[in-house]
Every structure is written in structure tokens, then in C-alpha cells.
Design an enzyme around this catalytic site. Structure first.
Site, PDB file in Angstrom:
ATOM      1  N   ARG A 239       0.737   1.018  -1.218  1.00  0.00           N
ATOM      2  CA  ARG A 239       0.136   0.849   0.105  1.00  0.00           C
ATOM      3  C   ARG A 239      -1.012  -0.144  -0.142  1.00  0.00           C
ATOM      4  NH1 ARG A 239       3.850   1.395   2.688  1.00  0.00           N
ATOM      5  NH2 ARG A 239       4.369   2.315   4.457  1.00  0.00           N
ATOM      6  N   GLU A 268      -2.040  -5.375   5.765  1.00  0.00           N
ATOM      7  CA  GLU A 268      -0.882  -4.734   6.417  1.00  0.00           C
ATOM      8  C   GLU A 268      -1.124  -3.421   7.133  1.00  0.00           C
ATOM      9  OE1 GLU A 268       2.780  -5.922   4.142  1.00  0.00           O
ATOM     10  OE2 GLU A 268       1.441  -5.113   2.730  1.00  0.00           O
ATOM     11  N   HIS A 295       6.005  -8.000   0.124  1.00  0.00           N
ATOM     12  CA  HIS A 295       6.315  -6.674   0.387  1.00  0.00           C
ATOM     13  C   HIS A 295       7.915  -6.524   0.467  1.00  0.00           C
ATOM     14  CE1 HIS A 295       4.708  -2.999   2.829  1.00  0.00           C
ATOM     15  NE2 HIS A 295       6.097  -2.674   2.428  1.00  0.00           N
TER      16      HIS A 295
END
Length: 331
Positions: A239, A268, A295
Site C-alpha cells: 500500500r 491511491e 498497480h
């Protein structure tokens, strides 16, 4: 004749998944490759009973208040930090995820980032494309994996999938996690559990494999970066907001950090209101010390098909008044 319940899909999915849902539902599709605006998703979902969401989506109380018919929000994803689960549960809305299909492809991509960064592969590619390669000569010397120390922060499904694939590289493996592996597993993988400080101090490569929760927000920051072994590499496939991108940029510019590879970015993480709106520009311009992918952790065609299919099954189960398999919380 009973009307089919409406189900909104926020992003493109495979035709087979659409066919499956269409048997029992009226499916409202996003047939583009683009992310719909929040306003457009709300407009489509006002009378829907089911909603399939993806990584770029963000659901909280005001969204749910605007869509009072919802019975299930099915995430075609594993990490759900962009979604207010408590708000869903309070309104009697199921929220489901697909927990078991993303570990292997994410681990594969992580190894690609690891090797690509450490072996300076992007620099080599640019050198050739710029017309500067006329044959072998001593240049772009890099870091091998053999006998190097690699530390994995987080030993959940993602961490385990990565280590399982790293064993054959003959590295010195360390990990940090509140829950230890079994003695048998540590022995089989030749991996040792250490404190986070020891892992950072000893590792030539540090790989982050933790979820984004309050305790891991900016886990890697100015202070923890200072504890990392000089000239080490940092890889982040989990993340974006687990790291402070500005602090990483500073560590690269100072020469303390040899390089940073990432598949995820702070911008994000929609649930964090003060998140950056773009990737730190210094990281973008430091082309020789960074390696980025957009991603792609689970961006394998077969896997994305299966993830969406599992999310669709969860929708059908709830609309058939059954308990879904992937519920984050039970109602």
C-alpha cells in the site's frame, strides 16, 4: 414476473462474469477502461441492490446514504482500506472481498521489482534504446541476490507467498511480524524472525508486505529510513501510504537509500483525506534509483477473471438471501 435486482459494476470485467450475473440480475456496466466519477457511480447505484467495486473506488457514509437499496458491496480486491466497513455493517450492507487469489501474482511482481531495481535493468534498457550500446564493456555494475540479506516486513499471505518463491535465490532471509511462523516453517524456509529495527539495520533489501492500518501508516518514514542499512533497497508492493514518499526521495538524494521500487502510491489511498494528489516528483525524476509499475500486482488476466467471478458469486449469494463467502464482517 419479478424484476431482476440491479447490480452496478464500476470497472470493466470479463464477459463470462457478466453472463453469470445476467442470469439473475440486471447488470449496469462500465464498458470503458476508465474509472467513473464518484457522482456517476452514485447516479447508477441509487436503485441498485448490488455493487461490485475495485481498487480506485471509495465508499463511505454519504455514498451509502445516497444508495439506500444496497444489500451488498462486493470488492473485487483483497485490501479494503478505501471502504468504510463499519458504515456498511450499520446499514445492514454486506461487504465482501476476495482474499485468496492475489498473493501469488503479487509475489511474482515483487520479485520482478526486486531484480529489476537491484540489477539496474531499466537503466540498461534506456542505454540500448538511446543508441549508446555498441557491445559489452564494464558498466552498470549492480547488486546480486545471492548471499544478500532480505527482510520482509509482514508475514501474512503476501509475505508467505513471497518467501516461498525466494527460497531458491539462496539469500539470508529475515522477517518481522507480530505472529511468528512455526518453527518448522522457519526451518524449511531458512528464515529468522527479528525486530523491525534489526531487520532494517541488517537488510540489503527490505520488502513491505503489510496492510494499511493506523499502525502501518508511514511505517517507513524519516526515522525508520535512517535505521536502514546504508545503500540498501526498499520495495513496496502493498500500500502506498505505508511509506512517506517525500522521506524516501530525500533518502535517495542523500545517497543513504540505493533505490526504491513500488507498485502502489500514496495518492491511491482515497480514504486518507490529506494524501498527496500525485506521486512525489523527485521520485519520478530519479530514474536510475527508482522502478515503478502502475498497480500491476494482480494484473494477470486469468487472476482478474477469477477475482471478479468470486465477487460476482458473493453478490448472487446475498441477493439469494445466503451468507457470502468473502464477508469482512457478518451481519
Amino acid at each position: 414476473m419479478n424484476k431482476k435486482p440491479k447490480v452496478v459494476i464500476t470497472h470493466w470485467i470479463h464477459p463470462e462474469v457478466i453472463d453469470y450475473l445476467s442470469q439473475t440480475c440486471e447488470v449496469i456496466l462500465n464498458e470503458t477502461q476508465d474509472t467513473l466519477s464518484r457522482e456517476e457511480i452514485i447516479k447508477r447505484t441509487k436503485e441498485a441492490e448490488g455493487l461490485m467495486v475495485f481498487m480506485p473506488d471509495y465508499i463511505e457514509s454519504s455514498f451509502l446514504d445516497a444508495c439506500p437499496q444496497l444489500k451488498i458491496i462486493a470488492g473485487a480486491l483483497r485490501g479494503y482500506d478505501n471502504f468504510d466497513i463499519d458504515a456498511c455493517t450499520k446499514r445492514g450492507i454486506w461487504f465482501t472481498i476476495v482474499p485468496d487469489l492475489l498473493a501469488a501474482p503479487t509475489a511474482e511482481l515483487t520479485i520482478g521489482l526486486l531484480i529489476g531495481l537491484g540489477r539496474r535493468m531499466l537503466e540498461g534498457d534506456r542505454l540500448i534504446r538511446d543508441g549508446n550500446f555498441q557491445g559489452w564493456k564494464p558498466q552498470l555494475y549492480s547488486r546480486r541476490l545471492l548471499n544478500q540479506t532480505l527482510g520482509v516486513v509482514g508475514m501474512g499471505k503476501l509475505g508467505k507467498a513471497l518467501v516461498q518463491r525466494l527460497v531458491g535465490f539462496e539469500m539470508n532471509l529475515l522477517y518481522n511480524d507480530p505472529i511468528p511462523l512455526s518453527v518448522e516453517q522457519e526451518t524449511a524456509w531458512k528464515i529468522s524472525r527479528v525486530s523491525l529495527e534489526e531487520l532494517l539495520k541488517s537488510s540489503d533489501y527490505v520488502v513491505l508486505m503489510v496492510p494499511l492500518i493506523p499502525n502501518t501508516y508511514h511505517l517507513i518514514n524519516e526515522h525508520t529510513l535512517a535505521k536502514m542499512k546504508p545503500n540498501s533497497f526498499l520495495i513496496n508492493p502493498c500500500r502506498g501510504s505505508v511509506v512517506d514518499e517525500k522521506a524516501i526521495a530525500s533518502a535517495i538524494q542523500s545517497g543513504h537509500l540505493a533505490g526504491y521500487a513500488a507498485d502502489v502510491f500514496e495518492m491511491e489511498d482515497w480514504a486518507i483525506s490529506h494524501r498527496p494528489q500525485e506521486i512525489c516528483n523527485t521520485l519520478i525524476t530519479e530514474k536510475n534509483q527508482t522502478f515503478f509499475t502502475p498497480h500491476l500486482g494482480s494484473a494477470v488476466d486469468e487472476i482478474r477473471h477469477d477475482i471478479a467471478f468470486e465477487a460476482a458469486k458473493n453478490i448472487v449469494q446475498v441477493l439469494s438471501r445466503k451468507i457470502p463467502q468473502g464477508a469482512v464482517k457478518k451481519l
